[in-house]
Design an enzyme around this catalytic site. Structure first.
Site: not given
Ligand code: MV4
Length: 500
Positions: A235, A292
């Site tokens: 992340h 932000r």
């Molecule tokens: C998700 C997802 C898949 N499905 N929600 C990562 C932290 C937060 N920003 C939300 N994130 C995610 N939410 C659903 N329903 C996958 C991620 C995720 C991710 C999202 C954006 C950028 C990098 C990521 C790395 C792992 C998981």
């Protein structure tokens, strides 16, 4: 316009804000901890106030000290930057209650967007697609299992009080549900002081695509295009680019319309970012809204020509936006790489240290936002990001090649950085193809090790540097032949870019 602004941050973003203040004729006040007494952001500001010891809780995160510094210095406004107190609604409220301007949205909007389930509800009410979810799941195992069954597997358990992956668990079967829910709640409670969780259907292999918005106090809401931020590790974004290789004109219009709709509905003011998940099927879903300025704002500035920090200051001072949506003409392609003091060969272990030698890349279309200087000791107390390189090119591959060259020219001796890792990301066939999603690092660079030539070059550079006459001690010989003095890297020739 403000006469004086206090910058409640450090590092490269504090330097960035001080520059924007200077260009607008605003005096800047830096705050610093004892570990940052000689930091570039302190030297760059017009005034500087010591907050306290190195520990963030006793310096950069101490709301009372930051506000007292603003009052004592006569600052009318506080710019929070990103991280630290930037999305702390209590801080925003305390700033306003102290009679100062918080450069950002209202405290109510900071709080509202900080609650991820509330943000989802507002997005859905604005007609923006959200992931199917159970926003207030029962805690008893039968109720929880039932509501999970409605969502379907795989599902994601998320923390209502925070993003960035903390308190997040992927659950692939009912057997894993109870334990995952339990541990996610504990992690959320520890990280945010709030253990509330919600369930979302899991979007597999998504891209992280975010839209930059700007809203003033006169009813104008505009967007400045999207940024692709999928190349992340745990992340933490590593490489960002605009435009996204996965977004065509139609999808861009729909995503930017959605971002503006949410911003309008919540009464957004200032610069904000609406984050989306983009599925392989080109379906997009609202993820969260960041209240932000983002680390990666420079790439939007490079393609749009809009200075986002100046825009924040001007909007906070009550000025209307000086352009309309149809006057924003994004052009070309921009890529940003974060330069962090961490060792990619040691699981990205933070590796701060003294900056013994610093040579930053320059040249057409290359921008370096830096929080370090030669001779500066990188403190261990804070985020390991030292600087960001952002480049602009007519096309994506022109920008990629320019970035490769800039990374190759970047010399930071004294602490380990992930520059060799970044070079391998940008040269990877999947990156060149634009096949960049959130599993990119896991799938293509898991267990990455520095290539032989990187290690040899680093050793030889260090040896050459050690063999050089001491800096400042110019003997008659070297004075006679200054041309003989070259940086260790220059004497190694262009060892990168496939030149052997
Ligand atoms: C998700 C997802 C898949 N499905 N929600 C990562 C932290 C937060 N920003 C939300 N994130 C995610 N939410 C659903 N329903 C996958 C991620 C995720 C991710 C999202 C954006 C950028 C990098 C990521 C790395 C792992 C998981």
């Amino acid at each position: 316009m403000f006469a004086k602004v206090l910058i409640a941050n450090r590092g490269e973003i504090a330097v960035r804000i001080a520059r924007a203040c200077r260009e607008l004729g605003i005096r800047s006040v830096a705050v610093y901890s004892e570990a940052d007494a000689h930091a570039p952001h302190v030297l760059r500001a017009d005034e500087a106030i010591l907050l306290g010891p190195a520990q963030s809780q006793q310096s950069y995160l101490d709301i009372g000290k930051v506000i007292a510094a603003a009052k004592d210095s006569g600052a009318e406004a506080i710019h929070p930057g990103y991280g630290f107190l930037a999305e702390n609604a209590g801080f925003a409220r305390a700033v306003v209650d102290a009679g100062l301007i918080f450069i950002g949205p209202t405290p109510e909007v900071v709080a509202g967007m900080g609650d991820k389930t509330n943000a989802r509800r507002l997005a859905a009410a604005s007609g923006v697609p959200v992931v199917p979810a159970e926003e207030d799941p029962p805690h008893d195992i039968d109720g929880l299992t039932k509501s999970a069954g409605v969502i379907g597997y795989p599902l994601l358990i998320k923390a209502a009080a925070g993003g960035g992956g903390k308190g997040m668990r992927v659950v692939r079967s009912p057997a894993e549900l109870a334990a995952a829910f339990e541990s996610a709640g504990r992690e959320a409670k520890n990280a945010f002081g709030d253990g509330r969780l919600f369930l979302e259907r899991y979007i597999d292999r998504p891209r992280h695509v975010e839209v930059q918005v700007l809203a003033d106090h006169h009813g104008n809401v505009v967007h400045l295009g999207e940024r692709e931020c999928s190349i992340q590790r745990r992340h933490q974004k590593i490489v960002e680019e605009t435009p996204s290789p996965a977004v065509d004109e139609d999808l861009r219009r729909r995503m930017t319309d959605a971002a503006c709709a949410v911003s309008r509905r919540v009464g957004y003011r200032g610069a904000g970012t609406v984050e989306f998940l983009l599925g392989p099927d080109c379906q997009f879903y609202f993820l969260e809204m960041n209240t932000r300025l983002q680390v990666e704002h420079p790439i939007t500035e490079l393609v749009s020509g809009i200075d986002l920090v100046q825009a924040q200051l001007r909007v906070a001072a009550g000025e209307p936006l000086w352009f309309r949506q149809n006057e924003i003409d994004a052009r070309g392609h921009a890529i940003e790489c974060r330069i962090c003091a961490e060792d990619p060969a040691q699981q990205f272990l933070p590796s701060p240290g003294p900056i013994l030698r610093l040579r930053e890349p320059h040249g057409p279309g290359i921008r370096v936002d830096s929080g370090i200087a030669e001779g500066y000791e990188v403190p261990i107390h804070y985020d390991p990001m030292l600087a960001k390189i952002s480049v602009w090119g007519e096309t994506r591959d022109a920008a990629r090649r320019r970035m490769l060259g800039a990374l190759t020219e970047y010399v930071i001796l004294g602490c380990t950085t992930a520059i060799p890792f970044l070079l391998d990301v940008l040269e990877h066939p999947a990156f060149i193809k634009g096949d960049t999603h959130t599993h990119f690092i896991d799938e293509h660079l898991r267990g990455w090790k520095a290539r032989e030539d990187h290690q040899i070059v680093a050793l030889v550079a260090a040896a050459l540097d050690a063999a050089r006459p001491q800096r400042g001690v110019v003997s008659s010989a070297t004075a006679a032949a200054p041309a003989a003095q070259t940086t260790p890297w220059a004497s190694l020739g262009s060892w990168r870019l496939g030149n052997g």
